[in-house]
Every structure is written in structure tokens, then in C-alpha cells.
Design an enzyme around this catalytic site. Structure first.
Site, PDB file in Angstrom:
ATOM      1  CB  CYS A  26      -0.938   0.010   1.210  1.00  0.00           C
ATOM      2  SG  CYS A  26      -0.074   0.183   2.780  1.00  0.00           S
ATOM      3  CB  CYS A  29       4.452  -0.307   1.941  1.00  0.00           C
ATOM      4  SG  CYS A  29       3.283  -1.431   2.729  1.00  0.00           S
ATOM      5  CG  ASP A 510      12.710  27.393 -34.624  1.00  0.00           C
ATOM      6  OD1 ASP A 510      13.282  28.473 -34.799  1.00  0.00           O
ATOM      7  OD2 ASP A 510      13.005  26.342 -35.234  1.00  0.00           O
TER       8      ASP A 510
END
Length: 815
Positions: A26, A29, A510
Site C-alpha cells: 500500500c 509502505c 520556431d
């Protein structure tokens, strides 16, 4: 003096390490592992629950063994993920260099087992002690085996738990001693089906930690233990015992109440949620796995062999032979054969043959691209028709495919700002929930004196309060979004890009290579009175064909395309430096070049051609004046052509609420002509390369959030300065590295799609987090006040994680 010395001391050298973390169940952890790693001196770590990886930056004083030991002390496993190093380059080029590095020299090299992505087949880049292939989970199984084991555990638990739940929910099904059958069926579910939760909870307890597994284990074991007490020591074991099912935590006689359906049902629901979550996580990352496996595995390399000395002077004949070898043994400069239907082994340049190449797997572009001698080709693309001989220019980790894979993986490992808040909450969430459950039990018991209802409410609190949805909110959306982007030719470098894309209001484009093709092409043709256009193109094309100048090549190619005739070879050809060319074609003395070339030959231009020259000058077009037999015959316009999709791309950018601005070093007339053609109002022309970044800064100083789209080395600084840099994948490496988003296809139309995908991914992350926070905020009070039974709580908890993952997977259908 000390401060001076410190200031002059070089910055400490840092290394980046990637670890695969096993045993995480989870978000709590992941938060624990991240916290422990960050407590080490000079270590900065980010742990991702969804990808089960840790990205660690550390100083030279911290070793890999130190990192792994810290993770293992926290109660998890860790393995080093080996990033492929750039492949070695030969000491020289040509046959000489290659002859020094023959097949015997390469056997056993570190690159031998790598595919075209630079990854090692069989272990996906993981350095492990296992002998079988594939990445392994915390229990030493491959990822597929882990999913299969989870599926088997789910199936057995579901078959056993279903009768237990039905018997408890439907009183009509209950018969004498039904509770003992329920105990028989529920026991293996609680003990074997819930073993992963109990094992993880015990491991966390030994390290003084609590995670979601702690909540599940305590809740189900408490329900099961209560049931055992009621059955063996209370009145619940009586043959005629019956009881109904309540959605809420209602009270009843403690000694006659069993919670077997809670213990078995909750484990069944949570196993279902875990399985759907694991399968969905694999689907979300499928695009990256597909990307990593696109490359060819073997390649046919051309080798030069010395033959018999038959030529005068003792020279030897040299013949070419084909050698089949793994792609990992290719070196820069090697020439290899690609037959129809084969994948191109690595990035290179075509030196022989022509073909159509399917590049859809890299760019998302369905139309094949023609490849001829001199053209660049990309590894992992598919040769569709002719035989090609390609010279390798990039191999291993340097290839475009390998760089794409790295960018996608790096993006999936990152965290959005909102997710960091979720992680901080998850880290303290479980201890708080344990406290809430205890308070619920004590307060309700004191207030109502109903031990059954109090116990039921406390168990419901433990089970419903899973922070998994919080941990999955960002990673699953990132995995799905970046994976889909890779399929469409859009590479997102990290989650912070998503935040920026939402704020953008101005896009600087550009001109050369981004809005335009960056290649000169023949435009309008103006003829003098009495001159046929076909004659002008035929003669001008023939004399220009003999020149290597870019403008001459554009004229020759355009003339051949429009007339459909191959150019004749000119006689008495002369290239006049800086002015043009002269030659005899079909008996005519032809001149083509600048107006000065005709002036030097005392040839005057008629008024119509003078007007054409003036008009071309105002539009920024390059002109070629053509004359033969002492008379001016026409004017040819040559210019950088606008890409077919540029106007549509600009319209889409406007539809997103963005203002496009054209930025170029070309003259104002040429820039304005391009801007008019694609629908751009604002133009910054004649900007020196070093000043492009300054233009972006000025726009930012006006309060704008600026995105920059470019492809050249001269755009790299502006891409880095911009709030959001979009680099064309067909451009220079420096531009690609400086950008936040890479458009692999080099098509400006992908730019609005990239911004839309970024915004959609961020929107998905936010909706996921809103759901996850909202679920926990609403569910905990309901459980604490006894409005939810533990089994309903378990189903709701499992659904929350599945909902978040399913919501993220919608990004896979983005178009």
C-alpha cells in the site's frame, strides 16, 4: 579563508540509482521506505508504489549495499535496476576499424545480450540472483507468476467465502449447525487466503510499523477470534442458532453473534481488489513494456573478407559476407542488411537500396516513409518493401528507442505535487486509524454498553480505512498517460510537466524545421513574354542539377517533379562562386543564379521579371534568374516550405486558448509570409540564436506562461528557459534534452495533442485524488458511528482502489 576554500571546493559527486522494491502492499509502505532512505546522509529518494521502484540520488560515500540494507531493515526487499550504458564506439571508422573489431573480439562483451533498446533480454534490466527470466516480485516469482498466484488465492477464497456470506445474509438458508459449516469454510480463507496480509502485518510489527495490511489483519483476525469464542465458549454453537444480516453495526447478544462472514468476506473482497489493481497496473504499464520489446533481436551484418591476390601489384580482392549476430554486438559504423519484413536493427543512415519504412510503432504515423541512400532511419521501425543496407550511427542506449523508453520510465517514476501531499497523509494514516478504531470501541461501549455493536463498528473502521486509493491516484494515471503518449509519439518527461501544461497561455514556435520543413523547395515560376514554362524548368533544372548548392538542388528537384523528365547533363558546366551556374543544354547557353550573374553577362531583365523579383523580396523568397541565348527567360522562387499540418496545428493551439507567436532568425518578410500562411499574428524575426531565450524571458516578464516549440541546437536555451519546452524528435539532441515534452514524429500537429494529453492526465490525477480523499473522509465517520457493517466496509475499500485504477485506464483511449 575557510569560506573561500569551501566556495572553491568542487560540488560533491552524486549518483542516481534505481531500486526495485519488493513487499510493498500500500501507499503507507512506499512512504515508510521513502522516509527511511531520505534519513540517510546525502540521500534523496522517491518511492513509487505503482511501479514498485525507488529512484535514489546519493553521494559517493553511500554504496548500493547501504541502500539495499536500509530497505531490508525497513522490512522490504530491494534489487538494483541496471540502466544500460551507452554502447562502445569503435576507435575509427570504415573497414579498417571494423576489421580490428571482429566477431572474436566481441564475444562475451557486456553488450552481447542487449536488444535494440539497450535492455538485457530475459531480466528487463534487473540484476538479480535468480536464474529464470523476467522481473521478480518480493517472493522471488516472476511478475506473471505473482499475478497467477494471486488469482489462484482469490478463486479458492471466493469459492469458500461465498457460501459463508450467503448463509449469514439470508436467514432462510440457515439450518441446524449451519454455523459450523461456515466455520469449516471460513477457516482456510482467513488463515490461507489472508496469509499475505498476516505475514506483512507481522513483518511490519517487528519493525515497529503499521500499514494497510495491519488494519486488514487485525480486523479479520478480531472478527474470526470473536466468532471462535462465541462458538466454543458462548451460545453461538447451539444447533438451532439463527441470526440475520445487517448493513449497519447493530447490537445483539455477544455470546450468540458470529462474524465469520465478515472475516471471510472482507478477505475475499480485498483479494479481489488486489487482483484487479495488480492487473490494471500491468495494463497501465503495457505501453512501456511494448516499447521496450519493439526492437529487433538479431541483425545481419556485412563483413569484409580478404580474397586471393589476383590484381596487378599483388593487390587482393575483397568480398562481402553476411554474418548473423545479436543486435547488442553492433558498433557504430557497422553496415547491416535489412530485408523486406524485417525490423531495422538500430538507428543509422541508408547507404544502399530504397524502401518504404513503417514508423508507426515509434511515431504513431500510419503512412510509411520513403527511405533512400543518405536518409536516416530509426531502429525498431519496419522495412516494408526493398532491401536496404544501413550504416549504424547509434547503438545500445544511444538509440532513439532507448531514449524514448528512458523518458517514459522516468516520467512514470515521478510524483505530482498533489501526490506528495497524499504520501504525507498516508504515512500517518494507519496509526491514526488504529487510534480511531480504539476510540470508537471504548466510546461506543461506554455510551451504549453494547459490546457487539461497539466491536462491529471498530472492526469496520479498521477495514474501511485503506489508503491504497491515495497511493494509486497519481502513479496509475501517469503510467496510463505517458504510455499512451509514447504510442502517439509524445514523450512526457515528468509529472511536473503536467502542472505546467495547465497554466500555459502562450506558445512560441520556431519557424525553420518546426513550422516549416527546413528544406528549400521550388515555389512560383515567372516566365518572360514568349517563354514556355516547361522549357524554362527543363533547361534550368538541367544546369542546376550539376550543382551541389542547396538552392540548385531545390530547383533541380522541383523542375524534375513538375516536368516529369530526367535532367540532361549540361556541357561546358561552370559553377560561379556566389553567383550561380553556367552550362550548355540542348544547344543553348544557359545561365541560372543571382541577378548579378546576368548583369555581368550584359543581359537585362524585362519589367515583368523585375516586378517578380521585387515581390519575391518582400515575401522573403530566394530567387533564381534564368537566361539563355543572351536573353532573360524567367525567375524561379525558392523558399522553405510550410509543413502541410502547420496551419491546422496553429488553429488547434488557438482552440486550446493559447496565443501562437512565430520566432525566427530569418528576415521579417520571410517570417511574415510564413505567419500569414499558417494564421499567426505575432512575429519576432531576425532574432539571433543567443537571443531566442531572451525573447521568452520578455514574454514571461509580461506575466505570460510560455511554451516553446523548437528543434535546433539554437533553440535549446529557449526550450530550457520556457515554462514548457516541446522539442521536435526529428531535431538536434540538445533540443530534445532541453525540452519537457518530445514530439517524436516531428509534426507540429502533435504539439496541441501533447498539451491536451498533459492536461487530461493532470485532470485524471486530480479526480483520482479527490475520490480517494473524499472516500476516506466520508467512510471513516460512517464506520465509526456504526452505519456500515465490516463486510460492506471491505467491499467499499476494495472498490475505491479499483475505481481509481479504472479511471486512470480511460487515458489509454485518448486520441
Amino acid at each position: 579563508m575557510a569560506s573561500t576554500t569551501a566556495a572553491e571546493a568542487p560540488a560533491p559527486e552524486t549518483s542516481d540509482t534505481e531500486l526495485t522494491i519488493g513487499g510493498m502492499t500500500c501507499a503507507s509502505c512506499a512512504a515508510r521506505v521513502e522516509k527511511k532512505l531520505n534519513r540517510m546522509d546525502g540521500v534523496t529518494a522517491t518511492v513509487n508504489y505503482a511501479t514498485e521502484k525507488a529512484r535514489v540520488s546519493h553521494g559517493a560515500g553511500t554504496t548500493l549495499e547501504d541502500l539495499v540494507a536500509t530497505v531490508e531493515k525497513t522490512g522490504y526487499t530491494a534489487r538494483h535496476v541496471i540502466r544500460p550504458a551507452p554502447a562502445p564506439h569503435p576507435r575509427g571508422q570504415g573497414d579498417t576499424a571494423r576489421s580490428r573489431t571482429g566477431p572474436a573480439d566481441r564475444d562475451g562483451g557486456a553488450e552481447d545480450s542487449r536488444d535494440a533498446t539497450g535492455h538485457t533480454p530475459g531480466n528487463s534490466g534487473h540484476a538479480t540472483g535468480h536464474t529464470d527470466g523476467g522481473p521478480h516480485d518480493a517472493y522471488g516469482r516472476t511478475a506473471d507468476d505473482g499475478l497467477s498466484a494471486l488469482r489462484q488465492r482469490l478463486r479458492v477464497s471466493a469459492v469458500l467465502a461465498a457460501p459463508v456470506v450467503l448463509l449469514a445474509m439470508i436467514p432462510a438458508l440457515q439450518f441446524d449447525n449451519w454455523q459450523w459449516l461456515s466455520l469449516t469454510l471460513a477457516s482456510p480463507v482467513v488463515v490461507w487466503g489472508g496469509l499475505p496480509f498476516h505475514r506483512a502485518a507481522w513483518a511490519n510489527l517487528r519493525h515497529g510499523a503499521a500499514t494497510m495490511d495491519t488494519l486488514v489483519s487485525i480486523g479479520t483476525l478480531a472478527a474470526f477470534g470473536w466468532s471462535l469464542w462465541a462458538l466454543f465458549l458462548g451460545d453461538a454453537g447451539m444447533p438451532e442458532m439463527r441470526h440475520g444480516f445487517d448493513v449497519t453495526a447493530s447490537g445483539s447478544t455477544p455470546s450468540s453473534t458470529v462474524y465469520l462472514e465478515v472475516a471471510a468476506g472482507v478477505i475475499g473482497f480485498i483479494l479481489l481488489g488486489r487482483y484487479l489493481e495488480a492487473r490494471s497496473k500491468r495494463k497501465a504499464g503495457s505501453a512501456l513494456r511494448a516499447l521496450l520489446h519493439l526492437g529487433a533481436k538479431d541483425v545481419t551484418v556485412l563483413r569484409t573478407e580478404a580474397g586471393t591476390a589476383t590484381e596487378a601489384g599483388g593487390g587482393g580482392q575483397r568480398s562481402l559476407s553476411e554474418v548473423r549476430m545479436p543486435v547488442g554486438r553492433l558498433l557504430v559504423g557497422d553496415r547491416f542488411v535489412v530485408r523486406p519484413g524485417e525490423k531495422i536493427a538500430t538507428d543509422g543512415t541508408v547507404v544502399e537500396g530504397s524502401s518504404a519504412v513503417d514508423v508507426s510503432m515509434l511515431t504513431g504515423e500510419s503512412l510509411p516513409v520513403d527511405a533512400a541512400p543518405g536518409d536516416s532511419v530509426t531502429g525498431a521501425t519496419l522495412n516494408m518493401s526493398g532491401r536496404l543496407v544501413v550504416e549504424a550511427t547509434r547503438v545500445g542506449a544511444d538509440t532513439q528507442l532507448a531514449r524514448m523508453s528512458r523518458l517514459v520510465e522516468d516520467a512514470q517514476s515521478g510524483k505530482a505535487a498533489a501526490q506528495r501531499l497524499a504520501d504525507r497523509i498516508s504515512a500517518v494514516f494507519v496509526p491514526v486509524v488504529l487510534l480511531i478504531a480504539l476510540v470508537t470501541l471504548v466510546v461506543r461501549l461506554l455510551a451504549t454498553d453494547d459490546i457487539t455493536a461497539s466491536f462491529t463498528a471498530a472492526v469496520a473502521v479498521l477495514i474501511i480505512a485503506c489508503p491504497c486509493a491515495l497511493g494509486l491516484a497519481t502513479p496509475t494515471a501517469l503510467m496510463a498517460g505517458t504510455g499512451r503518449g509514447a504510442q502517439l509519439g509524445i514523450l512526457i518527461k515528468g509529472p511536473e510537466v503536467l502542472e505546467t501544461a495547465r497554466r500555459i497561455d502562450t506558445v512560441v514556435l520556431d519557424k525553420t524545421g518546426t513550422v516549416t520543413t527546413g528544406r528549400m523547395a521550388l515555389g512560383r515560376v515567372h516566365t518572360a513574354p514568349g517563354t514556355a514554362e516547361a522549357d524554362l524548368l527543363r533547361l534550368a533544372g538541367a544546369v542546376e542539377h550539376a550543382s551541389g548548392h542547396p538552392v540548385a538542388r531545390a530547383v533541380a528537384a522541383g523542375a524534375a517533379a513538375r516536368t516529369g523528365a530526367a535532367p540532361s547533363a549540361p556541357a561546358d558546366f561552370t559553377d560561379v562562386p556566389g553567383l550561380g551556374v553556367r552550362g550548355t543544354v540542348e544547344g543553348h547557353r544557359v545561365l541560372a543564379g543571382r541577378p548579378q550573374l546576368l548583369t555581368d553577362a550584359r543581359i537585362t531583365l524585362p519589367p515583368s521579371l523585375v516586378a517578380a523579383l521585387a515581390r519575391a523580396a518582400t515575401e522573403g523568397c530566394t530567387t533564381v534568374v534564368v537566361a539563355w541565348d543572351g536573353e532573360a527567360r524567367g525567375v524561379l522562387e525558392v523558399s522553405d516550405t510550410v509543413k502541410e499540418t502547420s496551419a491546422e496545428a496553429v488553429a488547434e493551439l488557438r482552440a486550446l486558448g493559447l496565443e501562437p507567436i512565430l520566432l525566427t532568425g530569418d528576415n521579417l518578410a520571410a517570417a511574415q509570409a510564413v505567419a500569414r500562411e499558417v494564421g499567426i499574428d505575432a512575429v519576432h524575426a531576425e532574432v539571433l540564436p543567443q537571443d531566442k531565450a531572451e525573447v521568452v524571458r520578455r514574454l514571461q516578464a509580461e506575466g505570460r506562461a510560455v511554451a516553446m516549440v523548437g528543434d535546433g541546437v539554437n533553440d535549446a536555451a529557449a526550450l530550457a528557459v520556457a515554462d514548457l519546452g516541446l522539442s521536435m524528435g526529428t531535431g538536434a539532441d540538445a533540443a530534445i534534452e532541453a525540452g519537457d515534452l518530445t514530439l517524436v514524429r516531428g509534426d507540429l500537429k502533435v504539439a496541441p495533442a501533447a498539451i491536451r494529453l498533459s492536461r487530461r492526465t493532470l485532470c485524471t490525477i486530480r479526480s483520482n485524488l479527490f475520490w480517494a480523499f473524499g472516500y476516506n473522509v466520508a467512510a471513516l465517520p460512517l464506520a465509526a458511528f456504526g452505519l456500515l457493517s465490516p463486510m460492506i466496509a471491505g467491499a467499499a475499500m476494495a472498490f475505491s482502489s479499483v475505481f481509481v485504477v479504472a479511471n486512470s485506464l480511460r487515458l489509454r483511449s485518448f486520441t
